[in-house]
Design a protein around this motif. Structure first.
Motif, PDB file in Angstrom:
ATOM      1  N   PRO A 143      -5.350  50.636 -25.192  1.00 12.03           N
ATOM      2  CA  PRO A 143      -6.239  49.350 -25.149  1.00 12.03           C
ATOM      3  C   PRO A 143      -5.061  48.093 -24.592  1.00 12.03           C
ATOM      4  CG  PRO A 143      -6.513  50.398 -27.226  1.00 12.03           C
ATOM      5  CD  PRO A 143      -5.821  51.209 -26.495  1.00 12.03           C
ATOM      6  N   MET A 144      -5.723  47.164 -23.637  1.00  9.06           N
ATOM      7  CA  MET A 144      -5.114  46.153 -23.186  1.00  9.06           C
ATOM      8  C   MET A 144      -4.086  46.704 -21.866  1.00  9.06           C
ATOM      9  SD  MET A 144      -6.148  43.845 -24.511  1.00  9.06           S
ATOM     10  CE  MET A 144      -5.083  42.198 -24.461  1.00  9.06           C
ATOM     11  N   GLY A 145      -4.908  47.571 -21.203  1.00  9.93           N
ATOM     12  CA  GLY A 145      -3.810  48.119 -19.793  1.00  9.93           C
ATOM     13  C   GLY A 145      -4.671  49.205 -19.462  1.00  9.93           C
ATOM     14  N   GLU A 146      -4.914  50.392 -20.022  1.00  7.86           N
ATOM     15  CA  GLU A 146      -5.897  51.390 -19.361  1.00  7.86           C
ATOM     16  C   GLU A 146      -7.380  51.154 -19.416  1.00  7.86           C
ATOM     17  OE1 GLU A 146      -4.930  55.053 -21.291  1.00  7.86           O
ATOM     18  OE2 GLU A 146      -5.780  56.337 -19.759  1.00  7.86           O
ATOM     19  N   ASP A 147      -7.614  49.753 -19.959  1.00  7.65           N
ATOM     20  CA  ASP A 147      -9.074  49.725 -20.442  1.00  7.65           C
ATOM     21  C   ASP A 147      -9.728  48.623 -19.405  1.00  7.65           C
ATOM     22  OD1 ASP A 147      -7.666  47.364 -21.121  1.00  7.65           O
ATOM     23  OD2 ASP A 147      -8.446  47.324 -23.232  1.00  7.65           O
ATOM     24  N   GLY A 148      -9.134  48.334 -18.509  1.00  8.48           N
ATOM     25  CA  GLY A 148      -9.793  47.327 -17.571  1.00  8.48           C
ATOM     26  C   GLY A 148      -9.292  46.127 -17.583  1.00  8.48           C
ATOM     27  N   THR A 149      -8.601  45.715 -18.707  1.00  7.42           N
ATOM     28  CA  THR A 149      -8.053  44.261 -18.694  1.00  7.42           C
ATOM     29  C   THR A 149      -7.313  43.818 -17.606  1.00  7.42           C
ATOM     30  OG1 THR A 149      -6.476  45.031 -20.464  1.00  7.42           O
ATOM     31  CG2 THR A 149      -8.755  44.215 -21.342  1.00  7.42           C
ATOM     32  N   ILE A 150      -6.102  44.455 -17.607  1.00  8.09           N
ATOM     33  CA  ILE A 150      -5.188  43.992 -16.599  1.00  8.09           C
ATOM     34  C   ILE A 150      -6.005  44.353 -15.088  1.00  8.09           C
ATOM     35  CG2 ILE A 150      -3.959  46.265 -15.967  1.00  8.09           C
ATOM     36  CD1 ILE A 150      -1.276  44.320 -16.411  1.00  8.09           C
ATOM     37  N   GLN A 151      -6.707  45.322 -15.123  1.00  6.73           N
ATOM     38  CA  GLN A 151      -7.442  45.580 -13.851  1.00  6.73           C
ATOM     39  C   GLN A 151      -8.084  44.473 -13.322  1.00  6.73           C
ATOM     40  OE1 GLN A 151      -7.259  47.654 -16.486  1.00  6.73           O
ATOM     41  NE2 GLN A 151      -6.017  49.529 -15.491  1.00  6.73           N
ATOM     42  N   GLY A 152      -8.927  43.767 -14.334  1.00 10.50           N
ATOM     43  CA  GLY A 152      -9.540  42.655 -14.026  1.00 10.50           C
ATOM     44  C   GLY A 152      -8.473  41.447 -13.833  1.00 10.50           C
ATOM     45  N   LEU A 153      -7.533  41.524 -14.340  1.00  6.56           N
ATOM     46  CA  LEU A 153      -6.672  40.344 -13.841  1.00  6.56           C
ATOM     47  C   LEU A 153      -6.050  40.529 -12.269  1.00  6.56           C
ATOM     48  CD1 LEU A 153      -4.537  37.920 -14.642  1.00  6.56           C
ATOM     49  CD2 LEU A 153      -3.164  39.938 -15.429  1.00  6.56           C
ATOM     50  N   PHE A 154      -5.808  41.873 -12.117  1.00  8.12           N
ATOM     51  CA  PHE A 154      -5.383  42.079 -10.664  1.00  8.12           C
ATOM     52  C   PHE A 154      -6.491  41.765  -9.824  1.00  8.12           C
ATOM     53  CE2 PHE A 154      -2.495  45.416 -12.434  1.00  8.12           C
ATOM     54  CZ  PHE A 154      -1.572  44.524 -12.674  1.00  8.12           C
ATOM     55  N   GLU A 155      -7.744  42.050  -9.955  1.00  6.99           N
ATOM     56  CA  GLU A 155      -9.228  41.682  -9.228  1.00  6.99           C
ATOM     57  C   GLU A 155      -9.268  40.101  -9.026  1.00  6.99           C
ATOM     58  OE1 GLU A 155     -10.996  43.775  -7.896  1.00  6.99           O
ATOM     59  OE2 GLU A 155     -10.991  45.581  -9.145  1.00  6.99           O
ATOM     60  N   LEU A 156      -8.810  39.385 -10.053  1.00  6.03           N
ATOM     61  CA  LEU A 156      -9.108  37.940  -9.931  1.00  6.03           C
ATOM     62  C   LEU A 156      -7.938  37.359  -9.402  1.00  6.03           C
ATOM     63  CD1 LEU A 156      -9.713  36.990 -13.846  1.00  6.03           C
ATOM     64  CD2 LEU A 156     -11.395  36.612 -11.805  1.00  6.03           C
ATOM     65  N   MET A 157      -6.981  38.171  -9.026  1.00  2.00           N
ATOM     66  CA  MET A 157      -5.702  37.504  -8.387  1.00  2.00           C
ATOM     67  C   MET A 157      -5.948  38.074  -6.919  1.00  2.00           C
ATOM     68  SD  MET A 157      -3.259  35.936  -9.601  1.00  2.00           S
ATOM     69  CE  MET A 157      -3.095  35.422 -11.399  1.00  2.00           C
ATOM     70  N   ARG A 158      -6.711  39.013  -6.759  1.00  2.97           N
ATOM     71  CA  ARG A 158      -6.773  39.551  -5.090  1.00  2.97           C
ATOM     72  C   ARG A 158      -5.823  40.496  -4.893  1.00  2.97           C
ATOM     73  NH1 ARG A 158     -11.171  37.482  -6.403  1.00  2.97           N
ATOM     74  NH2 ARG A 158     -12.425  36.293  -5.103  1.00  2.97           N
ATOM     75  N   LEU A 159      -5.218  40.949  -5.998  1.00  2.52           N
ATOM     76  CA  LEU A 159      -3.898  42.156  -5.861  1.00  2.52           C
ATOM     77  C   LEU A 159      -4.350  43.433  -5.899  1.00  2.52           C
ATOM     78  CD1 LEU A 159      -0.857  42.373  -5.904  1.00  2.52           C
ATOM     79  CD2 LEU A 159      -1.120  42.015  -8.436  1.00  2.52           C
ATOM     80  N   ARG A 160      -4.101  44.153  -4.914  1.00  2.00           N
ATOM     81  CA  ARG A 160      -4.187  45.604  -4.986  1.00  2.00           C
ATOM     82  C   ARG A 160      -3.495  46.360  -6.187  1.00  2.00           C
ATOM     83  NH1 ARG A 160      -4.271  43.731   0.229  1.00  2.00           N
ATOM     84  NH2 ARG A 160      -5.928  44.297   1.865  1.00  2.00           N
ATOM     85  N   TYR A 161      -4.198  47.268  -6.608  1.00  2.00           N
ATOM     86  CA  TYR A 161      -3.483  48.048  -7.650  1.00  2.00           C
ATOM     87  C   TYR A 161      -3.868  49.397  -7.623  1.00  2.00           C
ATOM     88  CZ  TYR A 161      -7.986  47.436  -9.976  1.00  2.00           C
ATOM     89  OH  TYR A 161      -9.332  47.154 -10.255  1.00  2.00           O
ATOM     90  N   VAL A 162      -2.963  50.282  -8.308  1.00  2.00           N
ATOM     91  CA  VAL A 162      -3.050  51.918  -8.428  1.00  2.00           C
ATOM     92  C   VAL A 162      -4.312  52.339  -9.383  1.00  2.00           C
ATOM     93  CG1 VAL A 162      -1.898  53.832  -9.071  1.00  2.00           C
ATOM     94  CG2 VAL A 162      -0.584  52.340  -7.590  1.00  2.00           C
ATOM     95  N   GLY A 163      -5.035  52.981  -8.993  1.00  2.00           N
ATOM     96  CA  GLY A 163      -5.787  53.754  -9.927  1.00  2.00           C
ATOM     97  C   GLY A 163      -7.256  53.301 -10.361  1.00  2.00           C
ATOM     98  N   CYS A 164      -7.813  53.593 -11.405  1.00  2.00           N
ATOM     99  CA  CYS A 164      -9.153  52.921 -11.661  1.00  2.00           C
ATOM    100  C   CYS A 164      -9.448  51.623 -11.825  1.00  2.00           C
ATOM    101  CB  CYS A 164      -9.817  53.789 -13.000  1.00  2.00           C
ATOM    102  SG  CYS A 164      -9.918  55.521 -12.690  1.00  2.00           S
ATOM    103  N   GLY A 165     -10.633  50.993 -11.433  1.00  2.00           N
ATOM    104  CA  GLY A 165     -11.185  49.678 -11.494  1.00  2.00           C
ATOM    105  C   GLY A 165     -11.454  49.442 -12.712  1.00  2.00           C
ATOM    106  N   VAL A 166     -12.167  48.309 -13.086  1.00  2.00           N
ATOM    107  CA  VAL A 166     -12.568  47.612 -14.196  1.00  2.00           C
ATOM    108  C   VAL A 166     -13.301  48.543 -14.784  1.00  2.00           C
ATOM    109  CG1 VAL A 166     -13.490  45.666 -15.487  1.00  2.00           C
ATOM    110  CG2 VAL A 166     -11.952  45.134 -13.343  1.00  2.00           C
ATOM    111  N   MET A 167     -14.426  49.013 -14.235  1.00  2.00           N
ATOM    112  CA  MET A 167     -15.449  49.568 -15.231  1.00  2.00           C
ATOM    113  C   MET A 167     -15.178  50.958 -15.456  1.00  2.00           C
ATOM    114  SD  MET A 167     -19.427  50.677 -14.358  1.00  2.00           S
ATOM    115  CE  MET A 167     -19.000  52.302 -13.248  1.00  2.00           C
ATOM    116  N   ALA A 168     -14.665  51.749 -14.500  1.00  2.00           N
ATOM    117  CA  ALA A 168     -14.135  53.189 -15.044  1.00  2.00           C
ATOM    118  C   ALA A 168     -13.088  53.104 -15.837  1.00  2.00           C
ATOM    119  CB  ALA A 168     -13.603  53.755 -13.686  1.00  2.00           C
ATOM    120  N   SER A 169     -12.256  52.213 -16.096  1.00  2.00           N
ATOM    121  CA  SER A 169     -11.096  52.150 -17.033  1.00  2.00           C
ATOM    122  C   SER A 169     -11.679  51.806 -18.367  1.00  2.00           C
ATOM    123  CB  SER A 169     -10.139  50.920 -16.663  1.00  2.00           C
ATOM    124  OG  SER A 169      -9.538  51.073 -15.101  1.00  2.00           O
ATOM    125  N   ALA A 170     -12.667  50.698 -18.269  1.00  2.00           N
ATOM    126  CA  ALA A 170     -13.166  50.291 -19.276  1.00  2.00           C
ATOM    127  C   ALA A 170     -14.122  51.402 -20.002  1.00  2.00           C
ATOM    128  CB  ALA A 170     -14.074  49.150 -19.280  1.00  2.00           C
TER     129      ALA A 170
END
Ligand code: ATP
Ligand code: MG
Ligand code: MG
Ligand code: MG
Length: 369
Positions: free
Chosen positions: A114-141
């Protein structure tokens, strides 16, 4: 110019230390001429701290002592992400001012649970328009919620372990009907926090009297719990799936966790080197079994909409049935963890695997997808 990688580790309590160990492994393997790594540790309380490379590579397990960002937090400046036009910057905050901004090309969150592998930090990166390694928000959640995973993968026709989900409200309001729903599964059962990992909060229950305590324990980790039919003497096999930026979806040779002297693959066996489990890659399987695991792992990856990487875990029952257990979107990632180890045994070295994951992330569009 080197690629600037924001490497994030630590995070929420359940798998905080495991994440620190992973970060030490990854940082140690990265080519520092190719990458400019900016390590950030998240405390269990949620503060982001700029760490040094040396502090991260020093994260080690020694005996029962596990590393933690909290333990080295003193004297560190708080770090935060912000945008400046096209650039995403990480800056440390000293008092009320921002100092040392550094431009980030790609984020690599080595967070589990929780709070990292679950789409939360992925959502923050999306909002920042920052590319990131691995699964996106929905798959992670979805993958981090074992109830949601069951529903989604059952919907895709994948063979899942029989289970029931319970909310804390169900359990508090009607213990009787909760226990009845569980009784339909028979005994033993596995009681698990729906959102967790590293076996934290999981118990095997073989006698009905032990159920309430196991449920109470699982609910301390979150408001939803799943109870699964316990498979006796099932083999545990895992398939590492990688979205290769050049070759497309690839799977490593199937790995097996071979255990002796433990009821199941619990936290201590996973991380504290008690000698009760070892990894075998390739697993001793018929070519049909290996092909079926490969096929189901790819289907699960696609059904959840995974990107970059995932480890898909199965049980091979005594009767030879293959059942899917779970999908981990940020699996254990030290050099000795199953995901990198399986790739190593399949001809892809740890450092090359890290390169491919970063390359895949850089190929993606930053922003909503
Ligand atoms: P991970 O660290 O892989 O994320 P996790 O915390 O998500 O683990 P599971 O993989 O669901 O948890 O379960 C942990 C372990 O418990 C399994 O590896 C297996 O040994 C045992 N286990 C879980 N469910 C069952 C089951 N239904 N029958 C038998 N054993 C089980
Ligand atoms: Mg898991
Ligand atoms: Mg996990
Ligand atoms: Mg697991």
């Amino acid at each position: 110019r080197p690629t600037t990688v924001l490497l994030v580790c630590g995070g929420a309590a359940g798998e905080h230390s495991v994440s620190c160990l992973t970060a030490a492994g990854v940082l140690g393997a990265m080519d520092h001429e190719r990458y400019h790594v900016i390590p950030v540790g998240i405390t269990t309380g949620g503060s982001w701290l700029r760490l040094s490379i040396e502090e991260v590579t020093a994260f080690r397990a020694s005996g029962d002592e596990l590393p933690s960002v909290d333990a080295i937090a003193q004297g560190h400046d708080e770090a935060l992400l912000h945008r400046d036009g096209e650039d995403v910057l990480l800056a440390t905050r000293q008092g009320s001012t921002l100092a040392d901004p550094v431009r980030i090309d790609v984020a690599f969150a080595l967070l589990h649970g929780p709070m990292g592998e679950d789409g939360t930090i992925q959502g923050l990166f999306e909002l920042m328009r920052l590319r990131y390694v691995g699964c996106g928000v929905m798959a992670s959640a979805v993958a981090l919620d074992k109830d949601a995973t069951h529903r989604m993968l059952l919907g895709a026709g994948l063979p899942m372990v029989p289970y029931t989900a319970l909310s804390q409200a169900d359990w508090t309001v009607s213990r009787r009907s909760s226990l009845d729903a569980i009784a339909a599964l028979g005994l033993p059962v596995f009681v698990k926090p729906a959102r967790g990992g590293s076996s934290v909060g999981i118990s095997k229950v073989s006698v009905a009297e032990d159920l309430p305590a196991a449920l109470d324990e699982a609910f301390t980790w979150g408001a939803k719990v799943i109870v699964e039919q316990g498979l006796e003497n099932a083999r545990e096999v895992e398939c590492a799936v990688l979205q290769d930026p050049r070759q497309g979806l690839r799977t490593a040779s199937v790995g097996e966790i071979v255990m002796e002297g433990t009821e199941f693959y619990d936290f201590t066996t996973k991380y504290l080197g008690n000698g009760k489990a070892r990894m075998q890659v390739p697993a001793d399987l018929t070519s049909d079994q290996a092909a079926e695991i490969d096929r189901l792992a790819r289907r699960a990856f696609v059904a959840l909409g995974c990107e970059g990487l995932a480890r898909v875990d199965f049980f091979l029952t005594e009767k030879g049935r293959l059942l899917l257990n779970e999908v981990n979107t940020m699996p254990g990632f030290t050099e000795f963890s199953m995901y990198p180890y399986a790739w190593g045994q399949s001809g892809l070295a740890y450092a090359d695997l890290i390169d491919l994951l970063i390359e895949q992330a850089l190929q993606r569009e930053a922003g909503p997808r």
